[in-house]
Structure formats: structure tokens, C-alpha cells
Scaffold this active site. Structure first.
Site: not given
Length: 542
Positions: A513-515, A333
Site C-alpha cells: 500500500d503505497h500510502r 494504491p
């Protein structure tokens, strides 16, 4: 004399196939061991394939433009002595010696003869072998008219026609039934029909009328050389490639390009349309039900074919880029953080260092400064220098700082990696970046030079632009995009008052990468990078 077959070697980690872009040798050429014989484009790079033998090129088994799996035979050589085991030896077992006293020819005559093979392999180019398959002809049974008995396409056709004639006269049916010989409009195009008929036949697309109306005359060749991509264009444009006029030749044979095919097809269609306009009467009006759906026609596809659009194979580096971008975008994401650094001091620092760099034959750009600033940010915010391993459910924080630099090439975006940026000085980084970028544009990078990155940089500002939303080079966790350094209006405090003045600024676009990385951490990383760029003396500690 021994014939050795050479297979396409493993040209890079994880590479299963490659496109044979061009041959660097021809049958009869003498080659030395390690001499490049072909250029192959894999999904990672364009590489030269070296010979494993000292010898003479015997036969090429693959045409330019064909996709070849690793391990397939692509070329054979005649060698004077046994080579290594990189190829397959196909030397025939000698025939038993004759006991006939009259058969007392010198042994040297047999040694000078062409070697036979257990499989009865005949020397023929790939185009002749393909034609033989289409016509149901055993190429080993064809008498070759070329040097050393080499079989041409004309030889294959003559053999097919002779086989048809003998079958009808002798009534023999004990062998496999050959496929039908091509009609005049089929020659050179398999089961495709030409837009122009040969020998005066009435072909499709109103070709005879088109020619009579001033359209181009068909060349009517028996043999034409063309890449598979060009033959595909000919099929799509419904053109017999043997009819396409050309002045180009290769190895003494006519050579046709995709542009020539499109030009010929356009001229035919233009002539046919002109004739139809002059001779076709207006159709009678018909009643149309207002509520009925329009009838499906082939007009849309015909218009698309007639438009002359170019068809480009989606493979090699371009396909790899597409798959990598798709995987990254649909897996990680993405969130993009934008900011702008005021880089007056950076511009001055580079200007001061350029003469010293030039004395060392180094072209100093802003990229080394940015790389050093990024390393400072990664050291303070290590999760941007990490990899999420989903299967193991763990985040690997990297201790090396290997930065990938995106380079625009004719084949697409390539990302060579500069290893251990934290251990190198500005001039050393500048020299390495310039070298990698130049070799990337020339397609001379090794696959290993594009692996092992921990963070990537893309400099779209070199072409023009301020902000973007870069796609992460998965499985990395972040990528920084650089806009163009230009003078823009900024607010500065002077004598207790605010004023708007022009100043050089550098727009930054950081995708994460928002994870793995939160938005706040991304902003803090960007602040660290901007601090170093706005105060380049701080880079002395990096």
C-alpha cells in the site's frame, strides 16, 4: 408434546445471512441436542448448524439453495419437555374442558393428538407453501393427504381447483379472491410458460412441432423437486421444470438438476430448428437503406440463451472475495516489487530436515522457511506489518506477527491465519499450515481462524508461474507472492570469472500500500527476506 421453532443462529462475526446448502435431517428424524441439522454457507465459511433440542424434526421451512437471514426460522422440532429459549414455543393453549357428561374420553387421547397452534400452522414443505402463495390459497385450510395431515403440492392444487369450482357454483364472494389457477403449461413454474405444452396444448417455441420431429417427450409431472438455482435456469431457458425428464428422486419425488434442464432445452431447440429448416421457405429479398442503422432484435439474447451457458449464483465466499478485492484495489494504491532469490542453501536445508520432520509425522514444505524470513523482514521494516486507519488518520504498527496463508479451494481463495509466527518453530509451523490448508479445502475452517492477520502470503508457484501482482488483503499493508522454485540460469563468480549456471531460484512479488510504504522500504524488506532464504542458518535467530 411441544413444538419448538429454531432460528438460524449467528454463525460468525458480522454475518447477516447464509445460503442453506443442504439439510442433514428430514421430517420425522430423531435428533439429539448439538447434532448438526444443516450446512450453511456464509460469506466467510461453510458451517454446520447444530440443533438446540432433543426431539423429532417436525418441519423444514427453507429449501436447499435459499438465502436465509440470521434470525429467520429454518426448522421446527417436537420435544418432550421445555427446552432453552433458543427457539420459539408454539404450543397451543388447551381448550376449556367440556361439561358435557357424554364427553368423558380419557385425557391421554388429547395428549396424543397433534398439537394445534395459535396461528393454525399446518405441516407443509416450503414448495407447497410457495405454491399456495402463488395460487392465493390459505395453506391452513388445505386438507393434507400425507402422514399426519402433511400438505403436498397436489393437495394445494386440488384445494385451489375445488375453491374455483365452489365459487362458480355458490356465487360466494365474501372471502379474498384467489389468484387464477395455473394452466397446463404453467404447472410447477408460476407464471412462466413451458417450451413444451402439456396435454397436447400448443405452447411456445414450437414445442409440439419439436416433439413431432423427434424431440424429447415432456415428462408432464405434477410435482418436481429442484433447487432455486435450477428453477432459475429453467426460467431462463423457457422450460417447464415439470416437463424435464429425470431418473433422480429425493424423498420419493422426481429431482431435476440444472444439467438436465439445459440438456432438455437444447434437445427441444435442436428439434425445433431442424423442423424450421425443412418447412420454412426462403424469405423474399427486401431493400435495405445503406445508411440505416440495423434494427434491434432479440437475436443476441436468444443466441446467449441457446448457448447453454451455466448460471452460477454470485454469493457466499466468492462474493466476499470479490467485494474484498474490489475494496482493496480501489482503496489502497498498489505497487508491486519483483525480485528473485537464489535458494540453493534453502533447498539443501529442507532436504536435510525432511527425514526428521517425517519421523514426527510432519510434512515439511518451504512455507515455514518463508514465514520465518518474512518475520525477520517485518521486524526490521515494521510498516509492512501495519494498518492504515483512515478515519482516525493514523497508522497502527502491529506487534504481533500473524501471517495469512492463501489457500485455493473449490469455493475460491480462503486465507487462514497462523498466529504468533515469531514464537513457533519450523516443524510446528509446518504442521499448523498443513492442518489449516486441509480444513480450508474441506470448508471446515471457523470464521475466527481467518481473522486477525497482519501480513499475507500467496503461493501461486504451487500451481505454476513466476511473477504476479497480488492484491493486498485489506486492511493489511502488504502481501508477498511466491513463484515456483525451479532451476533457472544465474550468473555466478568462479575463479575470478563470471559464468551462467543453472540454480534453484524463488521469484518474489511484493505488493504494498503505497500510502504507507515507500518503494525503497519495500525493496529493503525484500532484500532482508531474500538474505534469510539464501542463508537459512540465519533463521535460527528468528
Amino acid at each position: 408434546m411441544t413444538v419448538k421453532e429454531f432460528k438460524l443462529p449467528d454463525v460468525g462475526e458480522g454475518v447477516a445471512e447464509g445460503e442453506l446448502v443442504s439439510w442433514l435431517v428430514a421430517p420425522g428424524d430423531r435428533v439429539a441436542e448439538d447434532q448438526p441439522v444443516a450446512e450453511v454457507e456464509t460469506d466467510k465459511a461453510l458451517v454446520e448448524v447444530p440443533s438446540s433440542y432433543d426431539g423429532t424434526v417436525e418441519e423444514l421451512f427453507v429449501e436447499e439453495g435459499e438465502m436465509v437471514p440470521v434470525g429467520d426460522v429454518i426448522i421446527s422440532f417436537r420435544v418432550d419437555e421445555d427446552g432453552d429459549d433458543a427457539g420459539t414455543e408454539v404450543e397451543a393453549e388447551p381448550e376449556p374442558a367440556s361439561t358435557d357428561e357424554s364427553a368423558s374420553e380419557p385425557a391421554t387421547e388429547a395428549a396424543d393428538a397433534e398439537p394445534d397452534t395459535p396461528s393454525g400452522r399446518t405441516f407443509a414443505p416450503p414448495s407447497a407453501r410457495r405454491l399456495a402463495r402463488e395460487l392465493g390459497v390459505d395453506v391452513a385450510a388445505v386438507d393434507g393427504s400425507g402422514p399426519g395431515g402433511r400438505v403436498s403440492e397436489a393437495d394445494v392444487r386440488a384445494h385451489a381447483e375445488g375453491a374455483d369450482g365452489s365459487a362458480s357454483s355458490d356465487g360466494a364472494d365474501d372471502g379474498p379472491e384467489p389468484r387464477p389457477s395455473p394452466t397446463p403449461t404453467d404447472v410447477g413454474s408460476g407464471d412462466r410458460k413451458s417450451a413444451v405444452s402439456k396435454r397436447g396444448a400448443n405452447g411456445p417455441a414450437g414445442s409440439s412441432t419439436a416433439t413431432a420431429a423427434g424431440g424429447p417427450e415432456p415428462a408432464g409431472r405434477e410435482t418436481t423437486l429442484a433447487t432455486p438455482a435450477t428453477r432459475k435456469v429453467a426460467r431462463e431457458r423457457d422450460v417447464d421444470i415439470d416437463d424435464v425428464p429425470t431418473d433422480e428422486t429425493r424423498d420419493g419425488e422426481a429431482f431435476v438438476t440444472a444439467d438436465a434442464v439445459n440438456a432438455y432445452a437444447d434437445a427441444l431447440e435442436s428439434a425445433a430448428a431442424s423442423t424450421a429448416t425443412e418447412t420454412t421457405p426462403e424469405p423474399e429479398p427486401t431493400d435495405v437503406d445503406a445508411g440505416a442503422e440495423p434494427a434491434a432484435t432479440d437475436a443476441a439474447s436468444a443466441d446467449a440463451t441457446a448457448s447453454g451457458d451455466e448460471t452460477v449464483p454470485y454469493r457466499g465466499v466468492r462474493r466476499t472475495i470479490g467485494k474484498q478485492m474490489e475494496r482493496s484495489k480501489f482503496t489502497a494504491p498498489h505497487v508491486t516489487h519483483h525480485d528473485t532469490a537464489e535458494v540453493d542453501a534453502l533447498v539443501e536445508a529442507r532436504a536435510d530436515l525432511k527425514p526428521t520432520a517425517a519421523e514426527r509425522d510432519v510434512k515439511l514444505t518451504y512455507m515455514p522457511f518463508v514465514m520465518k524470513a518474512i518475520v525477520a523482514g517485518l521486524k526490521q521494516h515494521p510498516y509492512l506489518n501495519s494498518e492504515l486507519r483512515e478515519d482516525e488518520e493514523e497508522i497502527v504498527v502491529k506487534k504481533e506477527y500473524n501471517l495469512g496463508i492463501a489457500v485455493a479451494t473449490d469455493a475460491g481463495l480462503m486465507v487462514p491465519v497462523v498466529d504468533n509466527v515469531d514464537e513457533k518453530g519450523l516443524f510446528e509451523l509446518a504442521d499448523e499450515v498443513n492442518d489449516l490448508a486441509a480444513r480450508a479445502r474441506e470448508r471446515k475452517l471457523k470464521p475466527a481462524e481467518m481473522q486477525g492477520g497482519t501480513f499475507s502470503i500467496t503461493n501461486f508457484g504451487a500451481i505454476g508461474g513466476e511473477y504476479a501482482t497480488p492484491i493486498i488483503n485489506y486492511p493489511e499493508t502488504a502481501i508477498l507472492g511466491l513463484g515456483a522454485i525451479e532451476e533457472r540460469p544465474v550468473v555466478r563468480e568462479r575463479d575470478g570469472a563470471s559464468e551462467v549456471v543453472p540454480a534453484p531460484t524463488l521469484p518474489l512479488s511484493l505488493s504494498i500500500d503505497h500510502r504507507v510504504v515507500d518503494g525503497a522500504v519495500a525493496a529493503e524488506f525484500a532484500n532482508t527476506v531474500m538474505e534469510r532464504l539464501e542463508n537459512p542458518l540465519l533463521l535460527l535467530n528468528e
